[in-house]
Motif scaffolding. Structure first.
Motif, mmCIF file in Angstrom:
data_model
loop_
_atom_site.group_PDB
_atom_site.id
_atom_site.type_symbol
_atom_site.label_atom_id
_atom_site.label_comp_id
_atom_site.label_asym_id
_atom_site.label_seq_id
_atom_site.Cartn_x
_atom_site.Cartn_y
_atom_site.Cartn_z
ATOM 1 N N ASP A 1 -9.718 19.933 30.905
ATOM 2 C CA ASP A 1 -9.390 18.762 30.427
ATOM 3 C C ASP A 1 -10.510 18.376 29.120
ATOM 4 O O ASP A 1 -10.024 17.844 28.186
ATOM 5 C CB ASP A 1 -9.589 17.895 31.614
ATOM 6 C CG ASP A 1 -8.889 16.448 31.220
ATOM 7 O OD1 ASP A 1 -8.292 16.211 30.169
ATOM 8 O OD2 ASP A 1 -8.717 15.512 31.959
ATOM 9 N N ASN B 1 -4.393 23.542 36.137
ATOM 10 C CA ASN B 1 -3.786 22.001 36.001
ATOM 11 C C ASN B 1 -3.456 21.425 37.358
ATOM 12 O O ASN B 1 -3.230 20.285 37.471
ATOM 13 C CB ASN B 1 -2.126 22.170 35.271
ATOM 14 C CG ASN B 1 -1.909 20.966 34.661
ATOM 15 O OD1 ASN B 1 -2.800 20.392 34.009
ATOM 16 N ND2 ASN B 1 -0.701 20.783 34.236
ATOM 17 N N ARG C 1 -3.091 24.648 25.984
ATOM 18 C CA ARG C 1 -3.468 23.623 24.774
ATOM 19 C C ARG C 1 -4.020 24.348 23.478
ATOM 20 O O ARG C 1 -4.932 25.002 23.436
ATOM 21 C CB ARG C 1 -4.573 22.684 25.271
ATOM 22 C CG ARG C 1 -4.020 21.881 26.362
ATOM 23 C CD ARG C 1 -5.083 20.701 26.552
ATOM 24 N NE ARG C 1 -4.612 19.622 27.343
ATOM 25 C CZ ARG C 1 -4.993 18.514 27.602
ATOM 26 N NH1 ARG C 1 -6.349 18.437 27.390
ATOM 27 N NH2 ARG C 1 -4.413 17.590 28.577
ATOM 28 N N ASN D 1 -1.843 24.556 32.217
ATOM 29 C CA ASN D 1 -1.851 23.651 30.955
ATOM 30 C C ASN D 1 -2.337 24.370 29.777
ATOM 31 O O ASN D 1 -3.540 24.441 29.343
ATOM 32 C CB ASN D 1 -2.505 22.327 31.287
ATOM 33 C CG ASN D 1 -2.430 21.374 30.141
ATOM 34 O OD1 ASN D 1 -1.945 21.682 29.179
ATOM 35 N ND2 ASN D 1 -3.123 20.339 30.374
ATOM 36 N N SER E 1 0.318 20.297 23.732
ATOM 37 C CA SER E 1 0.209 20.976 25.050
ATOM 38 C C SER E 1 1.435 21.094 25.752
ATOM 39 O O SER E 1 2.476 20.637 25.538
ATOM 40 C CB SER E 1 -0.685 20.269 25.862
ATOM 41 O OG SER E 1 -0.094 19.494 27.047
ATOM 42 N N ASN F 1 -9.816 23.303 36.095
ATOM 43 C CA ASN F 1 -9.415 21.808 35.614
ATOM 44 C C ASN F 1 -10.230 21.040 34.908
ATOM 45 O O ASN F 1 -9.940 20.612 33.695
ATOM 46 C CB ASN F 1 -8.729 21.004 36.700
ATOM 47 C CG ASN F 1 -7.513 20.296 36.315
ATOM 48 O OD1 ASN F 1 -7.454 19.707 35.249
ATOM 49 N ND2 ASN F 1 -6.821 20.004 37.651
ATOM 50 N N CYS G 1 2.878 22.459 30.070
ATOM 51 C CA CYS G 1 2.352 22.679 31.458
ATOM 52 C C CYS G 1 3.604 23.459 31.752
ATOM 53 O O CYS G 1 4.545 23.199 32.156
ATOM 54 C CB CYS G 1 2.105 21.529 32.096
ATOM 55 S SG CYS G 1 0.643 20.475 31.312
ATOM 56 N N THR H 1 3.414 23.067 37.816
ATOM 57 C CA THR H 1 2.960 23.468 36.510
ATOM 58 C C THR H 1 1.640 23.682 36.380
ATOM 59 O O THR H 1 0.787 23.047 36.195
ATOM 60 C CB THR H 1 3.671 22.405 35.630
ATOM 61 O OG1 THR H 1 3.138 21.169 36.010
ATOM 62 C CG2 THR H 1 5.125 22.380 35.525
ATOM 63 N N ARG I 1 3.745 17.351 37.595
ATOM 64 C CA ARG I 1 2.743 18.495 37.531
ATOM 65 C C ARG I 1 2.653 19.211 39.162
ATOM 66 O O ARG I 1 3.063 20.393 39.077
ATOM 67 C CB ARG I 1 1.222 17.697 37.252
ATOM 68 C CG ARG I 1 0.260 18.685 36.904
ATOM 69 C CD ARG I 1 -1.009 17.779 36.569
ATOM 70 N NE ARG I 1 -1.026 17.106 35.448
ATOM 71 C CZ ARG I 1 -2.189 16.720 34.994
ATOM 72 N NH1 ARG I 1 -3.240 16.422 35.423
ATOM 73 N NH2 ARG I 1 -2.004 16.097 33.774
#
Ligand code: ATP
Length: 344
Positions: A239, A107, A81, A79, A257, A235, A259, A76, A71
């Protein structure tokens, strides 16, 4: 030949990763799988540096260092999703048809910079609460966490989201970016995220754009998910709300997902290590398989990606080999065997 690092992770995660690799291998691709020893951190980082992508299970500790490298080390920052309902997914919604949106979670920043401490240690800075107009250290014994949002960090994830919306529009989707944050309570930090999004939106006149306060957005995510296309979030909200999005389509076992950074990407299911079902051959591998589909697309193997995705779609449409979380009685192995038999 693409080289892919595999980090299976802990608890039930390997039970989903191993059969997923078996399915990808059935597609007859020229992928070289590399399995570094996660206890050897330098060797793991080297393997990642020398690869094109990583397929990651989920971690409850042992492979956490590798994940942090994937990460923050590989930057990266986006993210992705997806939340797409397929016929056969056990959604709690009365009408899940047409739910097809993507959350892009920033992310690397926000509360995840990992700076916490004692409130008392802030006293010398003379930080005054906007609400109480008193020094924050005078609240009493307690702790703080830093929420850091940068202009550059916001801009790259917002730009990524608009580019994604553009590609999705070319495939017949709506072509809209929704941005949500708590800009009313946090006008400087979350306000910056929204301001950057508004500024970038001007460069994409063909893509729709809307902003919501994140609590209002949470309601919309549940009440009218079909209205969403690409959603960009800081972020922490990303999440939390991407798990909610998984709930809307039918559960964590269904949510993949990826990233992405500018030079690297890794792929993992949105769920954790599912420790409560470890060793039972019961984990739903769909999230991991669909993460592998995203990885194949990233590696330029779009046709193979589509074949694997279509096999998963057929298994759900038939509904005969579903795992426990989807109301079926199939084991992970039986589900994967069904997917294998549907590969065309
Ligand atoms: P972690 O701390 O690693 O995130 P967790 O238990 O807090 O672990 P998850 O692993 O995401 O969080 O699991 C939450 C719940 O959802 C658990 O009951 C778990 O068994 C279930 N679950 C998660 N993923 C799957 C899956 N792929 N198939 C079936 N059940 C799953």
């Amino acid at each position: 030949m693409p080289r892919v690092v595999v980090i299976e992770g802990e608890d039930a995660a390997p039970e989903a990763v191993r059969p997923t690799i078996g399915l990808v291998d059935r597609l007859g691709l020229d992928i070289e799988w590399v399995r570094p020893d996660v206890d050897d951190y330098p060797a793991t980082c080297r393997a990642i540096d020398e690869s094109d992508a990583t397929l990651f299970g989920a971690t409850s500790g042992r492979s956490a260092a590798a994940l942090f490298y994937l990460r923050w080390g590989k930057e990266t920052y986006a993210n992705v999703r997806p939340a797409r309902w397929l016929p056969g997914f056990r959604s709690p919604m009365a009408r899940p048809n047409g739910i097809d949106f993507v959350i892009v979670r920033e992310n690397l920043e926000d509360l995840y910079v990992g700076v916490e401490g004692e409130l008392e240690s802030l006293r010398p800075f003379g930080l005054t609460s906007r609400m109480t107009r008193r020094n924050i250290a005078d609240m009493g014994a307690g702790r703080f966490a830093v929420k850091a949002i940068t202009e550059a960090g916001s801009e790259r994830v917002v730009r990524f989201s608009f580019e994604l919306a553009r590609r999705r529009k070319a495939q017949g989707r709506r072509g809209k970016v929704t941005c949500a944050s708590k800009y009313n309570m946090l006008p400087l930090s979350d306000g910056l995220f929204r301001d950057v999004a508004q500024r970038v939106a001007v460069e994409y006149p063909e893509i729709g754009f809307e902003t919501f306060i994140v609590d209002d957005f949470a309601r919309r995510l549940v009440a009218t998910p079909q209205d969403l296309d690409v959603v960009v979030l800081p972020n922490l909200y990303g999440d939390i709300l991407s798990d909610a999005a998984a709930g809307v389509i039918g559960g964590l076992g269904l949510a993949p997902s990826g990233c992405y950074g500018d030079r690297y990407a890794y792929f993992e299911s949105a769920h954790g290590t599912a420790p409560d079902i470890a060793g039972q051959n019961a984990i739903n591998p769909t999230a991991t398989i669909l993460s592998a589909v995203m990885m194949l697309e990233y590696l330029g193997r779009a046709e193979a990606a589509r074949r694997l995705e279509a096999a998963v779609e057929r298994v759900y449409a038939l509904g005969r080999s579903l795992t426990r979380d989807q109301g079926g009685g199939a084991s992970t192995t039986e589900f994967c065997a069904a997917v294998a038999s549907e590969l065309r």
